[in-house]
Write a protein that holds these residues in place. Structure first.
Motif, short mmCIF file in Angstrom:
data_model
loop_
_atom_site.label_atom_id
_atom_site.label_comp_id
_atom_site.label_asym_id
_atom_site.label_seq_id
_atom_site.Cartn_x
_atom_site.Cartn_y
_atom_site.Cartn_z
N GLY A 154 0.78 -1.22 0.00
CA GLY A 154 0.00 0.00 0.00
C GLY A 154 0.80 1.26 0.00
N VAL A 155 2.13 1.20 -0.03
CA VAL A 155 2.97 2.40 -0.02
C VAL A 155 3.65 2.53 -1.36
CG1 VAL A 155 4.86 3.58 1.11
CG2 VAL A 155 3.32 2.14 2.46
N ASP A 156 3.53 3.69 -1.99
CA ASP A 156 4.09 3.90 -3.33
C ASP A 156 5.59 4.06 -3.26
OD1 ASP A 156 1.58 3.78 -4.27
OD2 ASP A 156 1.29 5.96 -4.41
N SER A 215 -2.06 3.78 9.39
CA SER A 215 -3.06 3.95 10.45
C SER A 215 -4.26 4.76 9.97
CB SER A 215 -2.42 4.65 11.66
OG SER A 215 -1.35 3.89 12.17
N LEU A 216 -4.02 5.70 9.06
CA LEU A 216 -5.09 6.61 8.64
C LEU A 216 -5.78 6.18 7.35
CD1 LEU A 216 -3.31 10.02 9.40
CD2 LEU A 216 -4.94 8.77 10.84
N GLN A 267 -0.51 16.68 11.06
CA GLN A 267 -0.90 17.39 9.84
C GLN A 267 -1.53 16.42 8.84
OE1 GLN A 267 2.43 19.53 8.29
NE2 GLN A 267 2.55 20.94 10.03
N MET A 268 -0.95 15.21 8.76
CA MET A 268 -1.52 14.20 7.87
C MET A 268 -2.90 13.79 8.37
SD MET A 268 0.30 10.65 6.67
CE MET A 268 1.71 11.59 6.11
N TYR A 269 -3.07 13.66 9.68
CA TYR A 269 -4.37 13.34 10.25
C TYR A 269 -5.38 14.44 9.94
CZ TYR A 269 -8.02 12.97 13.80
OH TYR A 269 -9.22 12.90 14.45
N VAL A 290 -7.36 6.24 15.07
CA VAL A 290 -6.68 7.17 15.97
C VAL A 290 -5.90 6.42 17.05
CG1 VAL A 290 -7.06 8.99 17.67
CG2 VAL A 290 -8.33 9.01 15.54
N THR A 291 -6.45 5.32 17.54
CA THR A 291 -5.70 4.56 18.55
C THR A 291 -4.42 3.98 17.97
OG1 THR A 291 -7.10 2.63 18.06
CG2 THR A 291 -7.74 4.03 19.93
N ASP A 292 -4.47 3.49 16.72
CA ASP A 292 -3.25 3.00 16.07
C ASP A 292 -2.24 4.13 15.92
OD1 ASP A 292 -4.37 0.53 15.92
OD2 ASP A 292 -4.93 0.67 13.79
N LEU A 293 -2.73 5.31 15.52
CA LEU A 293 -1.83 6.46 15.38
C LEU A 293 -1.23 6.84 16.72
CD1 LEU A 293 -0.59 8.86 13.84
CD2 LEU A 293 -2.75 10.09 14.16
N GLY A 294 -2.06 6.89 17.77
CA GLY A 294 -1.57 7.27 19.09
C GLY A 294 -0.56 6.28 19.63
N GLU A 295 -0.82 4.99 19.43
CA GLU A 295 0.13 3.99 19.90
C GLU A 295 1.48 4.14 19.20
OE1 GLU A 295 -1.80 0.33 19.23
OE2 GLU A 295 -3.25 0.56 20.87
N TYR A 296 1.44 4.45 17.90
CA TYR A 296 2.70 4.63 17.17
C TYR A 296 3.45 5.87 17.68
CZ TYR A 296 5.94 5.72 13.40
OH TYR A 296 7.07 6.03 12.70
#
Length: 831
Positions: free
Chosen positions: A529-531, A656-657, A741-743, A689-695
Motif C-alpha cells: 500500500g505504499v508507493d 493507520s489513517l 498534519q496528515m491526520y 486514531v488509537t493506532d496512530l496514538g500507539e505509534y
C-alpha cells in the motif's frame, strides 16, 4: 462700653435664674448708673485727644507746603544760571573737537613724513648690503681665481685631502659669484676635478673596505663626503662585500656531496644527495645574516653615521641581484612538487614549501631588524606586528623588506590556487572515504534489511568522521593565509573555501539521495500500500519481506544519517561564525600602520583599495554570508535527509489513517432502541486514531539512541535554539506534528458529519490531545481548531463570527463547518 456689656450680661443671668430680692435689685441699678457716667467721661477724653491730633497734623501740613514752595522758588531762580553753564560747556566741547581734529591731521602728516624717511633708510640699507656682497664676491672671486690656478698643481702633488678642501672651497665660492659671466665655466671644471678625485679614491677605498683597513676607510670616506659624493661610499662598500654573498649564493646545487661518517675524507666516487632549494635557503640566509652582523659592527666602529645605510644598501643590492635566480630555482622546485602531489607520488604539499620559505625570510628580517635596532639598557628592542614579525622602523628597512619578500611575489599571488589544490585534495580524500560505502547502495544486490542498515550506518559514520577534518582544513587555511599573505588574499581564500566545501557537500548530498532511492526501492515498495519513487507498489527487487513498517535497524541507521547531517550543518554554521569573529578581530590589526599587510600590498599596487572596500562591506556584518554556496548546499542536504526521515516515519501513520474519510461512523445517525430506556455512553476513540496514538507513543524509544549519540558529540558542534531541548526531542516534535498534519488532512476529506460523527471525532481529538500531553508536545493549531469547532453544538452557531476563537486555523475551521452543515442538511432531508 465694656462696663455696659458686663451689666447686660449680669442682667441676662438674673433673668435666667429668677427675680432677685428687692434690695439687691436697687443696688445693682445704682451701680449701673455709675458705670454709665464713667463711660461718658472716657468718650469725652478720646474726642478731645482726636481734636488736638487733628490740629497738630494741620500745622505740620502747612509747614511742608511752605517748604515745598520755598524749594520750588529757589530752583526756579537757579535754572537760568544752569542754562548758561550748559551753553558754555557746549561751546568748550566744540572747541576741543576742533583741536582734536587738528592734532589728527598733524599725526597723519608726521606719519607720511616718517614713511618717506623709512623708505630712504631701507634703500640705503640695501645699497650697503649690496656693496658688502660685492666686496665679498670680489674677495671670493679673487680667492677662486687663485684656487683655480693652484688646484692643478695640488693634483700633481697627489695630496688628496688638500684637493678635497680646495674643491669644497671652490664649490662654496661659486655660490657667491653665480651669474658672473667670467666664472660661468668654472662649474664644468669643478665637476671634472671632482670626477678626477673620485677616480683617484675609488680603488684605494674599495681595497680598504675589502681589507677592513679602518684608517684608510675613514680618511678616504671623509674626502668623498667633503666633495658631496657620499653615495660613492655606499657603492664601493657594496662592491667590496657583494662578491662574497653572491659566491655563496652560486654555490647551491641540487645535488650535494655526502662525506663519510665521522668526518673522514670524501671517496673518489662520493654519494650525491638531492638537496631542495627550500631546505638550502635557510642556511644561506644564516650566512648572509652573519656577514650582515659582522659588517654592521665594523661600520659602527668606523663609519657610525653611515653604518645603517651601508648595510641596507648591501642587503638591497644582494637580493635584487639574485631575484631572477631565486625565482627560477623556486619555480623549478614548485613545479616538481605540484606534479608529484597531483600524481599522488608525494605527500609534500606545494603550499607547505612556500610557507616554509616565507617563515625563513620572515625570520631573516626579524634578525636583521634586531641587529640594526638601537640598543637600550634592557637590551635590543624591536617592534613587532600582530603576526609576530618585526615591523620596519624606517623607510630604508622597509625597502629591504620589499626586496626580500619580493622574491616570493609570484607565489604569494598564486596563494589561492595553491590553497585550492591542497584543500581540493583533502576534500576529495574525505569524499573518497564516503564513496566506499555508498558504492554498495545498489538495490539489486541488497537482500536483507540488516545489510541495508549496515551500509547506511557506514555512510553516516563516514560523514561524521569527515566533518571535523573538513572544518579544520578551513581553519588551517585561514591561518596559512594570514601567515603567508598577511591577509591580502583572505577574500580569495573565502571563495576557494566556499567552492571546495560546496563540492564536498554536493557529494554528500548525492550519497544521501542515493540512500533515499535505495530505501524506497528496497523498503517502501516491500510494504503493502505504499508507493515507491516511480508510483508502483510491491517489491521490484528480490528483497526480504519487511512487514507493514520500516524495520527497526534500518530506521535506526536512517536516524544516524540524520544525526550526521545535523552535525555537518552545525559545523558549517560554526565555521562561518568563527570566520566572522576571526576576520573581525584581524580588522583593527590591518588598520595599524606597522602591520605587515601594508608592506605586502606594495608588491601588488592597486589591490589595497579594493581590499579595504571588501573589509568594510563584509567583515563585521553578521547578516552577510562568507560561504554562501556552502550554506545553500548544507540547507539542501538537510532538506533531503529530513524528507527521507519523514518518509520513513510516516509509513506507519499513513497505514493507520487509511480509510479514515470513508468510515461510516462519521455519517451514522442516532438509532436508539425505543423499547427499553437505556442510558447512552460517550464514544470511544476510533481504531485509526488509537493506532496512530500507539505509534506516536513509541517514538521516544526510537529516538533514544539518536539522543544518546548526539550528546556524545563535541558541545560546540551542537548549538540549538533552546538549551534545554535535545536533538531527539526536537525531531520527535517534528515527526509528531507531521503525523498530525496528515491526520488533519484526512479529517478534512470527510464528506459529512452527523451528530454521532461529531461525537466520534471529538473523542478522537481528545485522545490525541492526551497523547500529545504525554509526549510533552504542544497541540498543533489545526487540532485545537477542530476541538474548538466541535465544542459548539451546531454548525449554524459556528458560522456566527462571535463564536469563532481568535486563535484558530481559518481554513480548518471553515472546512469543518461545511462538513458539519452537510451532515445536518442530510439529517433534515431524512426527517
Amino acid at each position: 462700653h465694656l462696663a455696659q456689656a458686663k451689666a447686660v450680661d449680669k442682667a441676662a443671668t438674673r433673668d435666667d435664674g429668677g427675680e432677685p430680692a428687692g434690695d439687691e435689685h436697687e443696688h445693682e441699678h445704682e451701680h449701673g448708673h455709675e458705670h454709665e457716667a464713667g463711660a461718658e467721661d472716657e468718650l469725652g477724653s478720646v474726642a478731645k485727644y482726636l481734636g488736638e491730633l487733628e490740629v497738630k497734623m494741620q500745622l505740620v501740613a502747612d509747614d511742608v507746603s511752605a517748604k515745598i514752595e520755598e524749594t520750588a522758588k529757589a530752583t526756579a531762580e537757579k535754572l537760568p544760571a544752569a542754562r548758561k553753564e550748559m551753553q558754555v560747556l557746549k561751546e568748550q566741547a566744540g572747541t576741543l573737537q576742533e583741536q582734536i581734529f587738528s592734532i589728527l591731521g598733524n599725526i597723519r602728516a608726521t606719519q607720511s613724513s616718517v614713511g618717506n624717511s623709512m623708505g630712504n633708510i631701507q634703500l640705503m640699507d640695501r645699497v650697503q648690503t649690496n656693496m658688502t656682497l660685492a666686496r665679498d664676491a670680489l674677495s671670493e672671486a679673487s680667492g677662486l681665481a687663485q684656487l683655480l690656478a693652484t688646484v692643478e698643481q695640488t693634483f700633481k702633488q697627489g695630496d688628496l685631502p688638500t684637493i678635497a678642501r680646495q674643491l669644497k672651497q671652490i664649490r662654496e665660492s661659486l655660490e657667491s659669484v653665480k651669474g658672473v659671466p667670467e666664472f660661468s665655466g668654472v662649474e664644468v671644471h669643478l665637476h671634472e676635478f671632482e670626477e678626477r678625485l673620485q677616480t683617484m679614491i675609488q680603488s684605494p677605498l674599495q681595497k680598504a673596505f675589502e681589507d677592513h683597513d679602518a684608517k684608510a676607510v675613514k680618511n678616504l670616506s671623509e674626502i668623498l663626503l667633503m666633495i658631496g659624493r657620499s653615495d660613492i661610499v655606499g657603492t664601493l662598500f657594496v662592491a667590496a662585500k657583494i662578491f662574497k654573498l653572491q659566491s655563496s649564493w652560486e654555490s647551491f646545487s641540487p645535488l650535494s656531496r655526502a662525506s663519510k661518517a665521522g668526518g673522514g675524507e670524501v671517496d673518489d666516487a662520493p654519494d650525491l644527495t638531492p638537496v631542495s632549494f627550500s631546505a638550502w635557503l635557510p642556511k644561506w640566509l644564516d650566512s648572509v645574516l652573519s656577514v650582515t652582523k659582522s659588517e654592521y659592527q665594523w661600520c659602527l666602529e668606523n663609519l657610525q653615521d653611515q653604518a645603517e645605510s651601508l648595510i641596507v644598501t648591501l642587503l638591497e643590492t644582494c637580493f635584487v641581484s639574485i631575484k631572477q635566480s631565486f625565482k627560477n630555482r623556486l619555480q623549478t622546485e614548485m613545479s616538481t612538487a605540484m606534479a608529484l602531489y597531483d600524481a599522488g607520488d608525494s605527500d609534500e604539499v606545494p603550499l607547505k614549501i612556500v610557507m616554509e620559505l616565507k617563515e625563513s625570510l620572515a625570520g631573516f628580517m626579524d634578525a636583521v631588524q634586531s641587529a640594526l635596532a638601537p640598543s637600550s639598557p634592557g637590551g635590543n628592542q624591536s617592534t613587532q606586528d600582530a603576526s609576530g614579525h618585526a615591523s620596519p622602523t624606517s623607510s630604508k628597512l622597509e625597502g629591504v623588506t620589499l626586496c626580500v619578500f619580493g622574491q616570493m611575489k609570484d607565489q604569494i599571488a598564486m596563494y589561492a590556487m595553491l590553497e585550492k589544490q591542497q584543500m581540493s585534495k583533502c576534500m576529495k580524500r574525505l569524499s573518497g572515504d564516503l564513496l566506499e560505502p555508498s558504492k554498495r547502495l545498489v538495490p539489486s544486490s541488497i537482500r536483507t534489511t540488516a545489510e541495508l542498515a549496515d551500509i547506511i550506518e557506514s555512510c553516516a559514520q563516514a560523514m561524521l568522521q569527515a566533518t571535523s577534518p573538513a572544518s579544520q582544513a578551513c581553519q588551517d587555511a585561514l591561518v596559512n593565509c594570514t601567515s603567508l599573505t598577511g591577509g591580502t588574499k583572505v577574500f580569495e581564500l573565502l571563495a576557494v573555501m566556499d567552492g571546495c566545501l560546496a563540492n564536498y557537500i554536493s557529494r554528500v548530498i548525492s550519497t544521501a539521495q542515493k540512500v533515499r532511492r535505495t530505501v524506497q526501492d528496497c523498503i517502501f515498495q516491500s510494504i503493502g500500500g505504499v508507493d515507491g519513487p516511480s508510483g508502483n507498489t510491491g517489491p521490484a527487487v528480490a528483497f526480504e519481506q519487511v512487514g507493514d513498517a520500516v524495520p527497526e535497524d534500518v530506521l535506526a541507521s536512517i536516524l544516524k544519517l540524520l544525526q550526521a547531517t545535523s552535525v555537518l550543518s552545525n559545523s558549517v554554521s560554526l565555521l562561518e561564525a568563527n570566520l566572522h569573529s576571526s576576520l573581525t578581530a584581524l580588522k583593527p590589526q590591518w588598520q595599524e600602520e606597522g602591520h605587515e599587510i601594508h608592506t605586502l600590498f606594495k608588491l601588488f599596487p592597486g589591490e589595497e583599495k579594493a581590499f579595504q572596500k571588501q573589509v568594510s562591506s563584509l567583515i563585521g556584518a553578521s547578516t552577510t554570508s562568507l560561504l554562501p554556496t556552502t550554506g545553500k548546499h548544507a540547507s539542501d542536504l538537510e532538506q533531503s535527509t529530513h524528507e527521507l526521515v519523514l518518509d520513513s516515519m510516516m509509513i506507519k501513520v499513513k497505514q493507520s489513517l487509511q480509510g479514515l474519510p470513508e468510515s461510516s461512523a462519521w455519517s451514522k445517525l442516532d438509532a436508539k432502541d425505543k423499547t427499553f430506556d437505556l442510558p447512552s455512553f460517550s464514544a470511544f476513540p476510533s481504531k485509526h486514531v488509537t493506532d496512530l496514538g500507539e505509534y506516536l507513543l513509541v517514538l521516544p524509544q526510537q529516538f533514544e539512541l539518536l539522543d544518546h549519540e548526539v550528546q556524545q558529540q563535541p558541545a560546540e558542534q551542537l548549538q540549538k535554539a533552546e538549551e534545554s531541548a535535545t536533538f531527539a526531542s526536537e525531531w520527535m516534535c517534528k515527526v509528531v506534528c507531521e503525523g498530525l498534519q496528515m491526520y488533519t488532512r484526512e479529517v478534512m476529506q470527510i464528506p459529512r458529519l452527523s451528530e454521532n460523527g461529531c461525537s466520534q471525532l471529538q473523542a478522537d481529538v481528545d485522545y490525541l490531545r492526551n497523547v500529545l500531553q504525554a509526549l510533552l508536545v504542544p497541540v498543533p493549531l489545526s487540532v485545537s481548531t477542530i476541538a474548538d469547532c466541535l465544542s459548539i453544538s451546531s454548525a449554524e452557531e459556528c458560522r456566527n463570527p462571535s463564536r469563532q476563537p481568535t486563535n484558530c486555523d481559518m481554513s480548518t475551521w471553515t472546512k469543518l463547518v461545511q462538513i458539519r452543515l452537510a451532515g445536518e442538511n442530510e439529517k433534515g432531508s431524512n426527517s
